[in-house]
Design a protein around this motif. Sequence first.
Motif, PDB file in Angstrom:
ATOM      1  N   ARG A  74       0.608  -1.560  -0.111  1.00  0.00           N
ATOM      2  CA  ARG A  74       0.017   0.057  -0.039  1.00  0.00           C
ATOM      3  C   ARG A  74       0.691   1.136   0.332  1.00  0.00           C
ATOM      4  NH1 ARG A  74      -3.469   3.143  -2.354  1.00  0.00           N
ATOM      5  NH2 ARG A  74      -5.143   4.528  -0.661  1.00  0.00           N
ATOM      6  N   LEU A  75       1.822   0.904   0.624  1.00  0.00           N
ATOM      7  CA  LEU A  75       2.324   2.359   1.063  1.00  0.00           C
ATOM      8  C   LEU A  75       3.183   2.722  -0.493  1.00  0.00           C
ATOM      9  CD1 LEU A  75       4.265   4.642   2.456  1.00  0.00           C
ATOM     10  CD2 LEU A  75       6.307   3.062   3.176  1.00  0.00           C
ATOM     11  N   LEU A  76       3.802   1.572  -1.115  1.00  0.00           N
ATOM     12  CA  LEU A  76       4.712   1.991  -2.349  1.00  0.00           C
ATOM     13  C   LEU A  76       3.452   2.707  -3.194  1.00  0.00           C
ATOM     14  CD1 LEU A  76       7.462  -1.153  -2.385  1.00  0.00           C
ATOM     15  CD2 LEU A  76       7.346   1.019  -2.346  1.00  0.00           C
ATOM     16  N   GLU A  77       2.148   1.745  -3.621  1.00  0.00           N
ATOM     17  CA  GLU A  77       1.826   2.545  -4.009  1.00  0.00           C
ATOM     18  C   GLU A  77       0.929   3.583  -4.077  1.00  0.00           C
ATOM     19  OE1 GLU A  77      -3.637   1.657  -4.315  1.00  0.00           O
ATOM     20  OE2 GLU A  77      -2.268  -0.167  -3.638  1.00  0.00           O
ATOM     21  N   LEU A  78       1.285   4.287  -2.752  1.00  0.00           N
ATOM     22  CA  LEU A  78       0.621   6.055  -3.105  1.00  0.00           C
ATOM     23  C   LEU A  78       2.244   6.820  -3.649  1.00  0.00           C
ATOM     24  CD1 LEU A  78      -0.707   5.388   0.625  1.00  0.00           C
ATOM     25  CD2 LEU A  78      -2.091   6.257  -1.146  1.00  0.00           C
ATOM     26  N   ILE A  79       2.725   5.825  -3.055  1.00  0.00           N
ATOM     27  CA  ILE A  79       4.327   6.842  -3.688  1.00  0.00           C
ATOM     28  C   ILE A  79       3.844   6.540  -6.008  1.00  0.00           C
ATOM     29  CG2 ILE A  79       6.639   6.408  -3.930  1.00  0.00           C
ATOM     30  CD1 ILE A  79       6.581   5.062  -1.404  1.00  0.00           C
ATOM     31  N   HIS A  80       3.752   5.575  -5.762  1.00  0.00           N
ATOM     32  CA  HIS A  80       3.811   5.955  -7.205  1.00  0.00           C
ATOM     33  C   HIS A  80       2.389   6.494  -7.846  1.00  0.00           C
ATOM     34  CE1 HIS A  80       6.189   1.797  -8.267  1.00  0.00           C
ATOM     35  NE2 HIS A  80       6.908   1.842  -7.563  1.00  0.00           N
ATOM     36  N   GLN A  81       2.012   6.289  -7.187  1.00  0.00           N
ATOM     37  CA  GLN A  81       0.728   7.541  -7.524  1.00  0.00           C
ATOM     38  C   GLN A  81       1.303   8.858  -8.050  1.00  0.00           C
ATOM     39  OE1 GLN A  81      -2.548   7.544  -4.866  1.00  0.00           O
ATOM     40  NE2 GLN A  81      -3.136   5.135  -5.185  1.00  0.00           N
ATOM     41  N   HIS A  82       2.283   9.138  -7.257  1.00  0.00           N
ATOM     42  CA  HIS A  82       2.665  10.564  -6.869  1.00  0.00           C
ATOM     43  C   HIS A  82       4.329  10.676  -7.261  1.00  0.00           C
ATOM     44  CE1 HIS A  82      -1.130  11.241  -5.226  1.00  0.00           C
ATOM     45  NE2 HIS A  82      -0.786  10.791  -4.305  1.00  0.00           N
ATOM     46  N   VAL A  83       4.861   9.524  -7.483  1.00  0.00           N
ATOM     47  CA  VAL A  83       6.240   9.946  -8.299  1.00  0.00           C
ATOM     48  C   VAL A  83       6.530   9.159  -9.032  1.00  0.00           C
ATOM     49  CG1 VAL A  83       9.165   8.735  -7.092  1.00  0.00           C
ATOM     50  CG2 VAL A  83       7.064   9.909  -5.420  1.00  0.00           C
ATOM     51  N   ASN A  84       7.112   9.647 -10.934  1.00  0.00           N
ATOM     52  CA  ASN A  84       7.504   8.401 -11.352  1.00  0.00           C
ATOM     53  C   ASN A  84       8.821   7.358 -10.844  1.00  0.00           C
ATOM     54  OD1 ASN A  84       8.795   7.669 -13.708  1.00  0.00           O
ATOM     55  ND2 ASN A  84       8.926   9.392 -14.719  1.00  0.00           N
ATOM     56  N   VAL A  85       9.095   7.109 -10.597  1.00  0.00           N
ATOM     57  CA  VAL A  85       9.619   6.134 -10.193  1.00  0.00           C
ATOM     58  C   VAL A  85      10.558   5.614 -11.130  1.00  0.00           C
ATOM     59  CG1 VAL A  85       8.303   5.467  -7.712  1.00  0.00           C
ATOM     60  CG2 VAL A  85       8.860   3.637 -10.062  1.00  0.00           C
ATOM     61  N   ARG A  86      10.453   5.894 -12.073  1.00  0.00           N
ATOM     62  CA  ARG A  86      10.915   4.641 -13.350  1.00  0.00           C
ATOM     63  C   ARG A  86      12.191   5.854 -12.862  1.00  0.00           C
ATOM     64  NH1 ARG A  86       8.068   1.255 -17.240  1.00  0.00           N
ATOM     65  NH2 ARG A  86       6.562   0.392 -15.884  1.00  0.00           N
ATOM     66  N   ALA A  87      12.156   7.209 -12.981  1.00  0.00           N
ATOM     67  CA  ALA A  87      12.974   8.502 -13.370  1.00  0.00           C
ATOM     68  C   ALA A  87      14.399   8.827 -11.848  1.00  0.00           C
ATOM     69  CB  ALA A  87      12.253   9.635 -13.501  1.00  0.00           C
ATOM     70  N   LEU A  88      13.415   7.720 -11.147  1.00  0.00           N
ATOM     71  CA  LEU A  88      14.810   7.885  -9.572  1.00  0.00           C
ATOM     72  C   LEU A  88      16.114   7.402  -9.893  1.00  0.00           C
ATOM     73  CD1 LEU A  88      12.327   6.875  -7.177  1.00  0.00           C
ATOM     74  CD2 LEU A  88      12.901   8.997  -7.721  1.00  0.00           C
ATOM     75  N   ARG A  89      16.898   7.595  -9.363  1.00  0.00           N
ATOM     76  CA  ARG A  89      17.754   7.297  -9.962  1.00  0.00           C
ATOM     77  C   ARG A  89      17.978   5.612  -8.162  1.00  0.00           C
ATOM     78  NH1 ARG A  89      23.135  11.723  -9.484  1.00  0.00           N
ATOM     79  NH2 ARG A  89      23.978   9.575  -9.063  1.00  0.00           N
ATOM     80  N   GLU A  90      17.824   6.388  -7.484  1.00  0.00           N
ATOM     81  CA  GLU A  90      17.385   5.343  -6.166  1.00  0.00           C
ATOM     82  C   GLU A  90      16.346   4.879  -5.744  1.00  0.00           C
ATOM     83  OE1 GLU A  90      20.643   4.534  -2.356  1.00  0.00           O
ATOM     84  OE2 GLU A  90      20.038   6.866  -2.641  1.00  0.00           O
ATOM     85  N   PHE A  91      16.365   4.153  -4.926  1.00  0.00           N
ATOM     86  CA  PHE A  91      15.247   3.519  -4.036  1.00  0.00           C
ATOM     87  C   PHE A  91      15.216   2.415  -3.140  1.00  0.00           C
ATOM     88  CE2 PHE A  91      11.433   2.973  -1.924  1.00  0.00           C
ATOM     89  CZ  PHE A  91       9.965   3.432  -3.151  1.00  0.00           C
ATOM     90  N   SER A  92      15.190   3.636  -2.231  1.00  0.00           N
ATOM     91  CA  SER A  92      16.027   2.101  -0.965  1.00  0.00           C
ATOM     92  C   SER A  92      15.523   2.348  -0.064  1.00  0.00           C
ATOM     93  CB  SER A  92      17.769   2.114  -0.475  1.00  0.00           C
ATOM     94  OG  SER A  92      17.401   3.637  -0.087  1.00  0.00           O
ATOM     95  N   THR A  93      15.433   1.085   0.884  1.00  0.00           N
ATOM     96  CA  THR A  93      15.110   0.994   2.251  1.00  0.00           C
ATOM     97  C   THR A  93      15.966   0.937   3.027  1.00  0.00           C
ATOM     98  OG1 THR A  93      12.882   0.634   4.077  1.00  0.00           O
ATOM     99  CG2 THR A  93      14.174  -0.567   2.202  1.00  0.00           C
ATOM    100  N   GLU A  94      15.294   1.526   5.282  1.00  0.00           N
ATOM    101  CA  GLU A  94      16.677   1.209   5.701  1.00  0.00           C
ATOM    102  C   GLU A  94      15.639   0.075   6.422  1.00  0.00           C
ATOM    103  OE1 GLU A  94      17.440   2.668  10.490  1.00  0.00           O
ATOM    104  OE2 GLU A  94      16.529   4.044   9.248  1.00  0.00           O
TER     105      GLU A  94
END
Length: 95
Positions: A74-94
Amino acid sequence: MRGMYIHIPFCHQICFYCDFNKVFFKNQPVDEYIESIGNELAIMANEGHSFEGLETVFLGGGTPTSLSEKQLDRLLELIHQHVNVRALREFSTEA
């Protein structure tokens, strides 16, 4: 570099050395917290804040990996609704 940090303050264990804002996972409104992140992203987008040019998204905490699979989806879905993740250089998690 433009980045977005999303704080997940929930932990199954509180480590003595950790200085971050955190709470025990049990009995916390985790689902509501995740939805509030989505609401905040929507408000920012509606107020004209652009996520264009964003280079990195980091999920920190607490322990983002303490989220259930459904909550993390759900969190990732919400992020994808507003952020073009394909344009990111990094997507990471602690973890």
